[in-house]
Design a protein around this motif. Sequence first.
Motif, PDB file in Angstrom:
ATOM      1  N   LEU A 355       0.760  12.827  -0.097  1.00  0.00           N
ATOM      2  CA  LEU A 355       1.081  11.714   0.799  1.00  0.00           C
ATOM      3  C   LEU A 355       1.384  10.433   0.036  1.00  0.00           C
ATOM      4  N   ARG A 356       0.588  10.116  -0.988  1.00  0.00           N
ATOM      5  CA  ARG A 356       0.775   8.844  -1.693  1.00  0.00           C
ATOM      6  C   ARG A 356       2.075   8.825  -2.485  1.00  0.00           C
ATOM      7  N   THR A 357       2.432   9.949  -3.115  1.00  0.00           N
ATOM      8  CA  THR A 357       3.676   9.996  -3.874  1.00  0.00           C
ATOM      9  C   THR A 357       4.880   9.911  -2.952  1.00  0.00           C
ATOM     10  N   ALA A 358       4.806  10.574  -1.798  1.00  0.00           N
ATOM     11  CA  ALA A 358       5.889  10.487  -0.823  1.00  0.00           C
ATOM     12  C   ALA A 358       6.052   9.060  -0.324  1.00  0.00           C
ATOM     13  N   TYR A 359       4.947   8.380  -0.121  1.00  0.00           N
ATOM     14  CA  TYR A 359       4.982   6.978   0.319  1.00  0.00           C
ATOM     15  C   TYR A 359       5.731   6.123  -0.707  1.00  0.00           C
ATOM     16  N   GLN A 360       5.401   6.293  -1.997  1.00  0.00           N
ATOM     17  CA  GLN A 360       6.045   5.489  -3.033  1.00  0.00           C
ATOM     18  C   GLN A 360       7.520   5.843  -3.172  1.00  0.00           C
ATOM     19  N   LEU A 361       7.846   7.117  -3.024  1.00  0.00           N
ATOM     20  CA  LEU A 361       9.245   7.525  -3.111  1.00  0.00           C
ATOM     21  C   LEU A 361      10.063   6.884  -1.998  1.00  0.00           C
ATOM     22  N   LEU A 362       9.500   6.824  -0.801  1.00  0.00           N
ATOM     23  CA  LEU A 362      10.177   6.154   0.305  1.00  0.00           C
ATOM     24  C   LEU A 362      10.410   4.677   0.001  1.00  0.00           C
ATOM     25  N   VAL A 363       9.399   4.023  -0.575  1.00  0.00           N
ATOM     26  CA  VAL A 363       9.530   2.614  -0.915  1.00  0.00           C
ATOM     27  C   VAL A 363      10.686   2.405  -1.891  1.00  0.00           C
ATOM     28  N   ASP A 364      10.736   3.198  -2.946  1.00  0.00           N
ATOM     29  CA  ASP A 364      11.766   3.005  -3.965  1.00  0.00           C
ATOM     30  C   ASP A 364      13.167   3.342  -3.448  1.00  0.00           C
ATOM     31  N   MET A 365      13.291   4.371  -2.633  1.00  0.00           N
ATOM     32  CA  MET A 365      14.593   4.700  -2.066  1.00  0.00           C
ATOM     33  C   MET A 365      15.061   3.582  -1.126  1.00  0.00           C
ATOM     34  N   THR A 366      14.127   2.999  -0.398  1.00  0.00           N
ATOM     35  CA  THR A 366      14.467   1.895   0.491  1.00  0.00           C
ATOM     36  C   THR A 366      14.957   0.698  -0.306  1.00  0.00           C
ATOM     37  N   VAL A 367      14.255   0.378  -1.370  1.00  0.00           N
ATOM     38  CA  VAL A 367      14.624  -0.773  -2.198  1.00  0.00           C
ATOM     39  C   VAL A 367      16.026  -0.603  -2.777  1.00  0.00           C
ATOM     40  N   ILE A 368      16.332   0.585  -3.272  1.00  0.00           N
ATOM     41  CA  ILE A 368      17.630   0.811  -3.901  1.00  0.00           C
ATOM     42  C   ILE A 368      18.762   0.619  -2.899  1.00  0.00           C
ATOM     43  N   THR A 369      18.678   1.289  -1.754  1.00  0.00           N
ATOM     44  CA  THR A 369      19.758   1.177  -0.778  1.00  0.00           C
ATOM     45  C   THR A 369      19.780  -0.191  -0.094  1.00  0.00           C
ATOM     46  N   TYR A 370      18.639  -0.840  -0.005  1.00  0.00           N
ATOM     47  CA  TYR A 370      18.565  -2.153   0.635  1.00  0.00           C
ATOM     48  C   TYR A 370      19.116  -3.253  -0.266  1.00  0.00           C
ATOM     49  N   PHE A 371      18.964  -3.121  -1.588  1.00  0.00           N
ATOM     50  CA  PHE A 371      19.402  -4.175  -2.501  1.00  0.00           C
ATOM     51  C   PHE A 371      20.909  -4.169  -2.737  1.00  0.00           C
ATOM     52  N   ILE A 372      21.574  -3.049  -2.526  1.00  0.00           N
ATOM     53  CA  ILE A 372      23.034  -3.036  -2.674  1.00  0.00           C
ATOM     54  C   ILE A 372      23.690  -4.040  -1.727  1.00  0.00           C
ATOM     55  N   PRO A 373      23.323  -4.073  -0.427  1.00  0.00           N
ATOM     56  CA  PRO A 373      23.882  -5.116   0.446  1.00  0.00           C
ATOM     57  C   PRO A 373      23.549  -6.529   0.000  1.00  0.00           C
ATOM     58  N   PHE A 374      22.400  -6.728  -0.652  1.00  0.00           N
ATOM     59  CA  PHE A 374      22.059  -8.076  -1.099  1.00  0.00           C
ATOM     60  C   PHE A 374      22.971  -8.534  -2.229  1.00  0.00           C
ATOM     61  N   LEU A 375      23.436  -7.607  -3.051  1.00  0.00           N
ATOM     62  CA  LEU A 375      24.425  -7.984  -4.054  1.00  0.00           C
ATOM     63  C   LEU A 375      25.681  -8.524  -3.373  1.00  0.00           C
TER      64      LEU A 375
END
Length: 445
Positions: A355-375
């Motif tokens: 559960l904890r690793t899946a939680y962190q993986l979700l966080v990092d995938m969100t950050v990557i796809t979310y930061f592209i629009p911020f560029l």
Amino acid sequence: MPEPPPSLRRELGLRDLILFNIAAVASIRWLATAAHIGPGSLALWAGAAVFFFVPLALSVAGLTARFPEEGGIYNWTAHSFGDWHGFLCGWCYWISNLFYFPNLLMAGVGTALYTGGQEYAALAENRLVVVTGSLVILWLVLATNLAGLRVGKWTQNLGALATCAAGAGLIAVGAVAFARHGAATRLDVVPAWNWSSLNFWSQIAFAFGGLELGAILCGEIRDPRRTVRRAAWIGGLAITGFYMLGTLAILVLLPPERVSVVTGLAQAGEAAAGRLSISWIAPVLAALIALGFAGQFGAWMSGGARLAFVIGLDRYLPASFARLHPRWGTPHVALLTQGIACTIFLVVMQLGENLRTAYQLLVDMTVITYFIPFLYLFATAWKHGHRWSGLSGAAVTAAGLAFSFVPPAGVGSVWLFEVKLVASCAVLLAAGRAFFVRGQLLARR
């Protein structure tokens, strides 16, 4: 003559948008994550506020004044760099919500389980319980948003008020505990630069994102040019204080190594109850936190659906996304699609990971796809004369994007973690390109 595009109802005033911004941005789970890093996170909060949050507020206010249209960041980019870049920006932003929803829901359910006391705390690590609870909240909140912002905005408003109450209560308890017993943590605010803090830097900048979400609803805001600007600054001050003082309060109550990144707020409530001999603090705090999560989820659910609605109007997503419900006037197809996709993704992401690793993986995938629009957002701000905001925001965004690929401590297989991140992003970008080409072909017929 072609039919005019469907229009949304202007239901949001200044008060609603301020609370919407607080619900969208002020996420209580980041307090636990920051406290787990240690007192050095206070300096990271301050740096992110100055070099990311303030430039974001300036950029959003300026671009909304120039392009006060439903769709926000999608339309800003399309007007400035062309249709493909506009679509790529909107696609990544919308898809990031599908990662963000499971992440947010799992954190909310884990915190809510602490309301029942220690006998229920172990359930926060139970995969079946967390997933089931997440699905129940998902569909309840989605139902309120289907009825329109006249109803759905109260989910966000109450969630924002609950978040403010939880933050204020936590800060007050921390101040009393410090006055009586001192701090449980040595408050050295100089960050320790290690792999954990590098990975957290991308998350801490991400935690300040969300002011742009309200601008996506410009077609439903009364006097958007003025309202968006005022709501950004009023809400921004409250959010900055919430993050910094809330993190400090947890560090007063608990040492960093004892703070869970998933349920740290509930742990802080229990610690406060023990140190101050007030048994009702923990359940009340946990209940407010759970309501705050529901409000935050409602804000992102409604904003994401509006973005998909506008992209559907341009035919880059299926035409059904551009339909409004005949009674409620809401983009019901986009909302239901998000709910179904999030349900599938939430279940699939649990397979093969604890559960904890899946939680962190979700966080990092969100950050990557979310930061592209911020560029794109900060590049657009630069193009339209907001030089300092564009440069500062883009620099922090680029750093956060790079650091999000740093694996967190405790990952069993680093290469598998990296492969999942890269492969997932590549697949999503390829899928976006396919939708865009399809839209262009339909437009030529």
